[in-house]
Write an enzyme that holds these catalytic residues in place. Structure first.
Site, PDB file in Angstrom:
ATOM      1  N   ASP A 417     -28.435  58.814  72.537  1.00 23.25           N
ATOM      2  CA  ASP A 417     -27.230  58.887  73.337  1.00 23.25           C
ATOM      3  C   ASP A 417     -27.210  60.455  73.738  1.00 23.25           C
ATOM      4  O   ASP A 417     -27.970  61.412  73.623  1.00 23.25           O
ATOM      5  CB  ASP A 417     -26.005  58.846  72.625  1.00 23.25           C
ATOM      6  CG  ASP A 417     -24.526  58.516  73.440  1.00 23.25           C
ATOM      7  OD1 ASP A 417     -24.722  58.738  74.632  1.00 23.25           O
ATOM      8  OD2 ASP A 417     -23.778  58.227  72.705  1.00 23.25           O
ATOM      9  N   GLU A 466     -27.329  52.600  79.611  1.00 25.61           N
ATOM     10  CA  GLU A 466     -26.060  52.659  79.871  1.00 25.61           C
ATOM     11  C   GLU A 466     -26.128  52.826  81.440  1.00 25.61           C
ATOM     12  O   GLU A 466     -26.306  52.021  82.288  1.00 25.61           O
ATOM     13  CB  GLU A 466     -25.230  53.807  79.135  1.00 25.61           C
ATOM     14  CG  GLU A 466     -23.832  53.525  78.928  1.00 25.61           C
ATOM     15  CD  GLU A 466     -23.119  54.276  78.452  1.00 25.61           C
ATOM     16  OE1 GLU A 466     -21.846  54.480  78.141  1.00 25.61           O
ATOM     17  OE2 GLU A 466     -23.743  55.459  78.168  1.00 25.61           O
ATOM     18  N   GLU A 472     -16.233  51.335  77.137  1.00 31.82           N
ATOM     19  CA  GLU A 472     -15.878  52.680  76.320  1.00 31.82           C
ATOM     20  C   GLU A 472     -14.943  53.358  77.190  1.00 31.82           C
ATOM     21  O   GLU A 472     -13.962  54.284  76.503  1.00 31.82           O
ATOM     22  CB  GLU A 472     -16.845  53.355  76.086  1.00 31.82           C
ATOM     23  CG  GLU A 472     -17.565  53.955  77.012  1.00 31.82           C
ATOM     24  CD  GLU A 472     -18.875  54.722  76.578  1.00 31.82           C
ATOM     25  OE1 GLU A 472     -19.478  54.361  75.550  1.00 31.82           O
ATOM     26  OE2 GLU A 472     -18.921  56.161  77.091  1.00 31.82           O
TER      27      GLU A 472
END
Length: 667
Positions: A417, A466, A472
Site C-alpha cells: 500500500d 487498486e 473504502e
C-alpha cells in the site's frame, strides 16, 4: 486454434532520391474495420485512426526527446518497413477467460538514429510504441504523446487529488481513486490532468478508451487537454530527486524532481500507447487488449498461484460482536477471522495495517499482541492461508529479506500500500515487488497504486491492483459522493485496464437519502443485491469480503452465496451496458454460469437473453432486490427458478440496485 505467425512484405527505402520523401503508410486490422494511417514527413511523424470510415483520432504527432538533444520522431529518416500478421491463442494462468485470441496486424518502422516505431491494429483498437536500439544508457527528457480528436467531444476524465508540496498542489502525488467528470473536452480545465484510462465519446455511439500497456520501467502517462481544446497531450512525472518520509515512515513524498522523466539502460521497448475502440459500450466490459500487449511471462509452473476470497479486517474496523474477547489487532481476533473463513471455504485472511510495529517501517517487527507463527499454524489446520499488509516504504527497504522470511514461515502473499505515484521509480518498484514475490511464490496485491498495465501477464502472481474509487471511500465520503453512478461507469473505463481491488461485500446497505459516511461502521450505497452482483461484474482474482464476520454470520444466506462465487473464469462476456447507467454480464466457471447486473439510481427493468447457455434444461438460484429495497437497502428476495425454454428472462432492479443469478444445468 493452431498458433500462426505470418510474415508479409518487407521493403527497404534504398533509393536515395526517395529516402527522405514524405510517406503515408496504412495499417488495417484483420476485419478491415480499423484503418491506421502513419505520415512520415521531413519534420515529424503523425498517426490517425479511423473505424468504419469514422475518424476517431485526427493526425497526432508523436516523438521522444533525450537529454543529449537526440529526438526520436523529429526529422525522421525511414529505413525499413516490416509488416507482420499474428493469429495466436494465449492461455492465461489467472484471468477472466480461459483463453484469449491474439489476432492483429503489425507494422514496424525502422529509422536512422537507432530507434523504431511499432504500430498494431486489432479488431477492437490500435496501439503504438517506441523502441530504442541504442546500446549506451541515456535519459529521456520528455515524450510527445498526442491524441487529437476531430471535434469537441465529450470525455470521461478522473482528476487526481494532488497533495500539497512546497505550497503547491502536485497532481503526480495521487492515490488514483477519483470519480469521473463527464464534460466536453473544451470545457475541461486545461490546467488539470487526468490519470488513465480516459474514455472519449466518438461518432455513432462509438467510444475510445485511451490507456497504456507493458509499463515496466518508465513513468505512467497522464493526459491534459491540448492547446486547441480538441484533444489530449501526454504528461509524465519527472524522476524523483529529493524525498520526504511521511505517514509513520511508510510513505514518501517527492520534494523535487530531476530534469528528465526516465533513465534508460540502452536497448528498450517503451510502453504501448493504447486506444481501445468500441462500437457499443458493452464491448468495453471484457476487453483484453492491455493483457495481450503485455510482455508474456516465461514458461513455468504457475499452478501454485491460488486465486480466491479473503476475509478482510480493515474496512469493518475489526468490529466483532457476540464474542467473549476484546476485538482488535490481536491473536484472538484473527483466530475468529480464520474460523469464519474456514466455515465458508474462504481461502484467505488478510492481516491489514497494524500487525507490524507502527512507526518502525520494519516488517520484521511484529506487535506483541499477535503470535504470528501460531496464527499461521492455526490457519493451516483450518485450510486457510494468510496474507500480510505492507506499507510501500517498509517493503522497499527490505524486500528480499521480508519475502524470503515470511514465505518460509508460510505466509502466502503481501498486500502492498501507499505507493501513490507512478513516476519511473515507483513503476519499477511495482515490477520488483512482483518479481521478488514470484521468486518466493508469494501473491502480490498492489493496493494504493495506479491502474494495471499488464503486469499480471508478465508476473502472474501480481493478481490485484487498486487505482479505483472503491468501497473504502464510503468510510469517509463527502456529502454528494455518488458511488452508485461510479459503479456503472468505472467498469467501462478503469476495468478496461485490468483487475481491481474494489473490496465489495457490505452487509449494511443504504439508499441515497439514508447513506452517511461512518468510519468505524461503514455502509454501502445501493442495495444488498448490488453488493452481491459486484462479485460477478468486477474483475478481482483475489476478492475481499469487506464486512465483519459477525455481520456475515447473521446474513448466512448471502454469505454462503458470496463465498461460492469464483474469482477467475473460463468465459466472460457482456450482455448489455451503457456507461453511467447499467451493466449486465455473464461469466462461467466449470460449467456453472453467473449473471450479474447493476443499475444507477433509476429503477430498471431489463430483458436478458440467456441463449449462450445452449440447449438443455437449467435451474437458477436468484438474488433480486426486494419489493422495499428502495427504502431499505438490505431488502432482497432469494428464489430458485427454472430457466425458460426460450432462454429469455426479465429482471427488475430497484434504484441503486442489482441482480445476480447462479445457473446450473439439470438434465
Amino acid at each position: 486454434m493452431r498458433n500462426k505467425i505470418i510474415y508479409l512484405a518487407i521493403f527497404l527505402c534504398i533509393i536515395p532520391s526517395l529516402a527522405y520523401a514524405d510517406k503515408t503508410l496504412t495499417l488495417t486490422d484483420t476485419s478491415g474495420k480499423i484503418n491506421l494511417k502513419v505520415k512520415v514527413s521531413k519534420e515529424d511523424i503523425c498517426y490517425s485512426v479511423f473505424h468504419g470510415g469514422d475518424e476517431m483520432i485526427s493526425p497526432s504527432p508523436i516523438s521522444m526527446t533525450l537529454t543529449d538533444g537526440t529526438t526520436f520522431g523529429k526529422n525522421p529518416k525511414l529505413k525499413k518497413v516490416t509488416r507482420t500478421s499474428v493469429d495466436n491463442v494465449i492461455y492465461p494462468p489467472i484471468y477472466k477467460k480461459k483463453s484469449i485470441r491474439d489476432n492483429y496486424n503489425e507494422m514496424k518502422l525502422d529509422f536512422r538514429g537507432g530507434y523504431s516505431l511499432v504500430f498494431r491494429a486489432y479488431e477492437d483498437g490500435v496501439a503504438y510504441r517506441f523502441i530504442s536500439k541504442q546500446d549506451a544508457p541515456f535519459l529521456v527528457k520528455e515524450e510527445q504523446a498526442t491524441f487529437n480528436l476531430p471535434t469537441d467531444q465529450k470525455v470521461f476524465v478522473a482528476i487526481p487529488k494532488g497533495r500539497e508540496i512546497n505550497g503547491r498542489e502536485d497532481p503526480f502525488h495521487s492515490s488514483f481513486q477519483n470519480v469521473y467528470q463527464h464534460v466536453n473536452i473544451s470545457q475541461w480545465n486545461k490546467d488539470e490532468q487526468a490519470f488513465l484510462p480516459v474514455l472519449v465519446e466518438g461518432k455513432h455511439d462509438k467510444k475510445i478508451c485511451i490507456t497504456e500497456a507493458d509499463l515496466l520501467n518508465y513513468p505512467g502517462m497522464f493526459l491534459q487537454s491540448s492547446k486547441t481544446g480538441n484533444g489530449f497531450k501526454g504528461l509524465f512525472a519527472a524522476y524523483p530527486k529529493e524525498l520526504k518520509i511521511t505517514t509513520r515512515g511508510l510513505k514518501e513524498m517527492v520534494i523535487s524532481r530531476e530534469s528528465y522523466i526516465a533513465k534508460v539502460e540502452g536497448r528498450t521497448m517503451f510502453p504501448w500507447r493504447v486506444m481501445v475502440i468500441s462500437e457499443n459500450d458493452a464491448e468495453l466490459l471484457c476487453n483484453d487488449m492491455v493483457y495481450k500487449l503485455a510482455t508474456p511471462a516465461p514458461k513455468a509452473d504457475y499452478s501454485w498461484i491460488k486465486p480466491g476470497k479473503v476475509a478482510w479486517d480493515w474496512w469493518n474496523d475489526w468490529n466483532l460482536y457476540n464474542v467473549d474477547f476484546k476485538a482488535g489487532i490481536n491473536t484472538e481476533t484473527y483466530k475468529y477471522y480464520i474460523d469464519f473463513a474456514s466455515k465458508y471455504g474462504i481461502e484467505y485472511v488478510i492481516l491489514d495495517e497494524g500487525w507490524s510495529v507502527p512507526g518502525a517501517a520494519d516488517l520484521m517487527q511484529v506487535v506483541p499482541e499477535i503470535e504470528l507463527k501460531e496464527l499461521i499454524s492455526y490457519a493451516r489446520q483450518k485450510n486457510v492461508d494468510l496474507i500480510l499488509w505492507a506499507g510501500f516504504r517498509a517493503f522497499d527497504l527490505d524486500m528480499e529479506n521480508v519475502c524470503k522470511h515470511y514465505a518460509a514461515m508460510g505466509i502466502k502473499g503481501f498486500k502492498i500500500d501507499f505507493m501513490d505515484r507512478d513516476d519511473q521509480y515507483m513503476v519499477d518498484f511495482n515490477r520488483r515487488c512482483a518479481e521478488v514475490g514470484l521468486k518466493y511464490k508469494l501473491l502480490i496485491d498492489l493496493h494504493g497504486t495506479y491502474k494495471p498495465t499488464g503486469l499480471q501477464r508478465t508476473y502472474p502472481n501480481a493478481v490485484n491492483f487498486e487505482g479505483v474509487h472503491g468501497l473504502e471511500e464510503m468510510k469517509w465520503a463527502k456529502p454528494g459522493t455518488d458511488q452508485v453512478t461510479y459503479d456503472v461507469t468505472m467498469p467501462f473505463i478503469r476495468m478496461v485496464a485490468g483487475p481491481l481491488d474494489y473490496t465489495q461485500g457490505a452487509m449494511g446497505n443504504a439508499n441515497k437519502e439514508n447513506f452517511k459516511a461512518v468510519y468505524s461502521e461503514p455502509m454501502s450505497q445501493g442495495t444488498r443485491c448490488r453488493q452481491l452482483a459486484e462479485y460477478v461484474i468486477f474483475d478481482s482474482p483475489i476478492n475481499m469480503l469487506c464486512d465483519s464476520p459477525s455481520k456475515y454470520l447473521e446474513e448466512e444466506e448471502c454469505t454462503k452465496f458470496i463465498a461460492g462465487i469464483p474469482t477467475v473464469w473460463d468465459e466472460s462476456f457482456s450482455l448489455k451496458g451503457e456507461v453511467g447507467k447499467y451493466i449486465a454480464m455473464a461469466r462461467q466457471k466449470d460449467g456453472v454460469w453467473y449473471v450479474g447486473a447493476l443499475t444507477d439510481w433509476d429503477a430498471r427493468d431489463m430483458e436478458l437473453d440467456l441463449s449462450f447457455l445452449g440447449e438443455g434444461k437449467y435451474q437458477a438460484e436468484v438474488f433480486e432486490d426486494g419489493v422495499n429495497a428502495e427504502r431499505v437497502g438490505k431488502d432482497y428476495k432469494r428464489r430458485t427458478v427454472s430457466v425458460p425454454e426460450n432462454k429469455k428472462i426479465t429482471i427488475h432492479m430497484a434504484p441503486g440496485g442489482g441482480f445476480i443469478m447462479k445457473i446450473s444445468r439439470i438434465d
